[in-house]
Design an enzyme around this catalytic site. Structure first.
Site, PDB file in Angstrom:
ATOM      1  CD  GLU A  34      14.077   0.178   8.641  1.00  0.00           C
ATOM      2  OE1 GLU A  34      14.828   1.061   9.296  1.00  0.00           O
ATOM      3  OE2 GLU A  34      14.805  -0.886   8.108  1.00  0.00           O
TER       4      GLU A  34
ATOM      5  CE  LYS B 152      -1.144   3.291   2.765  1.00  0.00           C
ATOM      6  NZ  LYS B 152      -1.599   4.092   2.149  1.00  0.00           N
TER       7      LYS B 152
ATOM      8  CB  CYS C  73      13.750   8.174   8.556  1.00  0.00           C
ATOM      9  SG  CYS C  73      12.188   8.533   7.393  1.00  0.00           S
TER      10      CYS C  73
ATOM     11  CD  GLU D 231      11.969  12.041  11.470  1.00  0.00           C
ATOM     12  OE1 GLU D 231      10.637  11.732  11.922  1.00  0.00           O
ATOM     13  OE2 GLU D 231      11.958  11.307  11.146  1.00  0.00           O
TER      14      GLU D 231
END
Ligand code: SIN
Length: 468
Positions: free
Chosen positions: A232, A157, A266, A366
């Site tokens: 991840e 997906k 990331c 982040e």
């Protein structure tokens, strides 16, 4: 979400295409077909699977320009980076086409004459993947290639922001001869698909790249059927510059790490931790180089920094910047925004900040944007403390020409990926993944195929031939 969603170009706000949402019935049917297809795909010999993977990779390379253009239109990243990502995506297929032929078992000497002990590896079954918008091609092939190489079937997906790259890559897999039910793509909202995937008895493994919050939910929801999981997740990479580093190299590599995909990765440096002795020189050099980066539509070959993916991403960056500026951060370059709310386009100019403090929000959360905050350190111990002071443990970088400093930092940093004088360590042949809340398992390299395999131990008895 309605029964369809639109994919927009984040650089212009224009609608690119409408995509059908796959309803529950369709997804369940796809999962069943994936499960059925496993029976035959897992029995095909490894050399044949390898051959099909090679054909798929070739298709990607032949269609590089087409895929890169789709990617830039839906994701916004500069064409140069999109072309690089197609190569990167193909490199995972190339690597695992070879690894398919190297799934070795072993024999173990038994402690009796009458037994033989054999260890074999078998594919786990149907794998369901959820992939992110920031690398629409490579995050898919990094999962699909080892899965198919191992003999698993695969259903993916893609992110609703960037499904078109993936749809084309899956079509190319079918054109290459990989059966339709062996690699499938379904579209819809992540939470809905995640539930269908984790609840399904057909799915034996979930693999996900995305936020830590979503990763935690997927892990929890996989518990009922004890699925294998590879995660991840988020990162908050420190980048340490020691007093003896080559500052020009450090500037070049900091830019490579920080500003790739407009800082929407990331693994990008989120905290730049610089030795007191060189902090002013480094900051000046970095700001000068960053002010040369060109912001614009990724389709323009001269663009270095494309748009932020959407309003949510922009608002997060802006609120972190507001917090930093209110608390005394100094802007060396950037802090400019080209925003058109009507069109839905958000460009953030690459920014370098000095006088950053560990208490600022961007030092914990982040940023996912082109902001480079610089913080000084007095001792290596202090640098390590700042660097490790996060629940994340994906990537870290350091710059030094002193082997003692380098050895110390490489041993102390609690991160799955560490770049020493290297701001771009990702490669298909190396294990990518995080410690702590950045994830579980590794993708790429020898390690990347292991999560798609079960270990089976066969003990054969009644084999003492001494009396015969
Ligand atoms: C990511 O940051 O999400 C992946 C980047 C990479 O593979 O280098």
């Amino acid at each position: 979400m309605e029964n369809q969603f639109t994919v927009n170009n984040p650089a212009t706000g224009e609608r690119i295409q409408t995509v059908q949402v796959d309803n529950e019935e369709k997804v369940k049917d796809a999962l069943k077909r994936g499960h059925e297809a496993f029976k035959t795909w897992s029995q095909i010999n490894a050399h044949k699977r390898s051959e099909l993977l090679n054909k798929w990779s070739l298709k990607l390379k032949e269609h590089k320009e087409e895929i890169a253009t789709i990617m830039t239109k839906e994701n916004g990243k500069p064409l140069r980076e999109s072309r690089g990502e197609v190569d990167y995506a193909a490199s995972y297929i190339d690597w695992y086409a070879e690894e398919a032929k190297r799934i070795y078992g072993r024999t173990i000497p038994a402690n009796t004459e009458s037994k033989r002990i054999i260890v074999t590896k078998q594919p786990v079954g149907l794998v369901a993947a959820i992939t992110p918008w920031n690398f629409p091609a490579a995050m898919m092939t990094r999962k699909a290639a080892p899965a198919l190489a191992a003999g698993c079937t695969f259903i993916v997906k893609p992110a609703v922001e960037t499904p078109l790259t993936m749809i084309r890559i899956v079509e190319l897999a079918h054109e290459a001869g990989i059966p339709k039910d062996v690699v499938q793509c379904v579209n819809g909202r992540g939470s809905v698909m995640g539930k269908l995937f984790t609840e399904s008895d057909y799915v034996r493994k979930i693999t996900f790249t995305g936020s830590t919050a979503v990763g935690k939910t997927l892990i929890k929801n996989s518990a009922d059927t004890i699925k294998h999981v590879t995660m991840e997740l988020g990162g908050h990479a420190p980048l340490i510059i020691a007093k003896d580093s080559d500052l020009d190299l450090a500037v070049e590599q900091t830019i490579a790490s920080k500003f790739r995909n407009a800082g929407q990765t990331c693994v990008c440096a989120n905290r730049i931790i610089v030795a007191d002795e060189v902090v002013d020189t480094f900051a000046e050099k970095l700001a000068a180089a960053v002010s040369d980066l060109k912001v614009g539509n990724g389709l323009d070959e001269t663009t270095d920094i494309g748009p932020i993916i959407n309003q949510k991403g922009y608002k997060k960056i802006k609120s972190q910047m507001d917090d930093a500026l209110e608390n005394g951060a100094e802007v060396l370059t950037g802090n400019k925004y080209d925003v058109d709310e009507e069109k839905g386009t958000y460009f953030v100019h690459p920014t370098v900040l000095k006088n950053v403090k560990t208490s600022m929000v961007m030092m914990h959360e982040e940023t996912f944007g082109p902001i480079a905050p610089i913080i000084p350190f007095q001792s290596l111990n202090e640098a390590v403390k700042i660097a490790n002071g996060t629940p994340f443990g994906l990537a870290a970088y350091f710059f030094t020409n002193d082997y003692r400093t380098g050895t110390y930092l490489s041993e102390q940093l609690q991160f799955g990926i560490v770049g020493w004088n290297d701001g771009a360590p990702s490669a298909a042949h190396a294990p990518f993944g995080g410690m702590k809340e950045s994830g579980l398992g590794r993708e790429g390299g020898l390690e990347g195929i292991e999560p798609y395999l079960e270990t089976k131990y066969l003990s054969i008895g009644n084999l003492d031939f001494s009396g015969e």
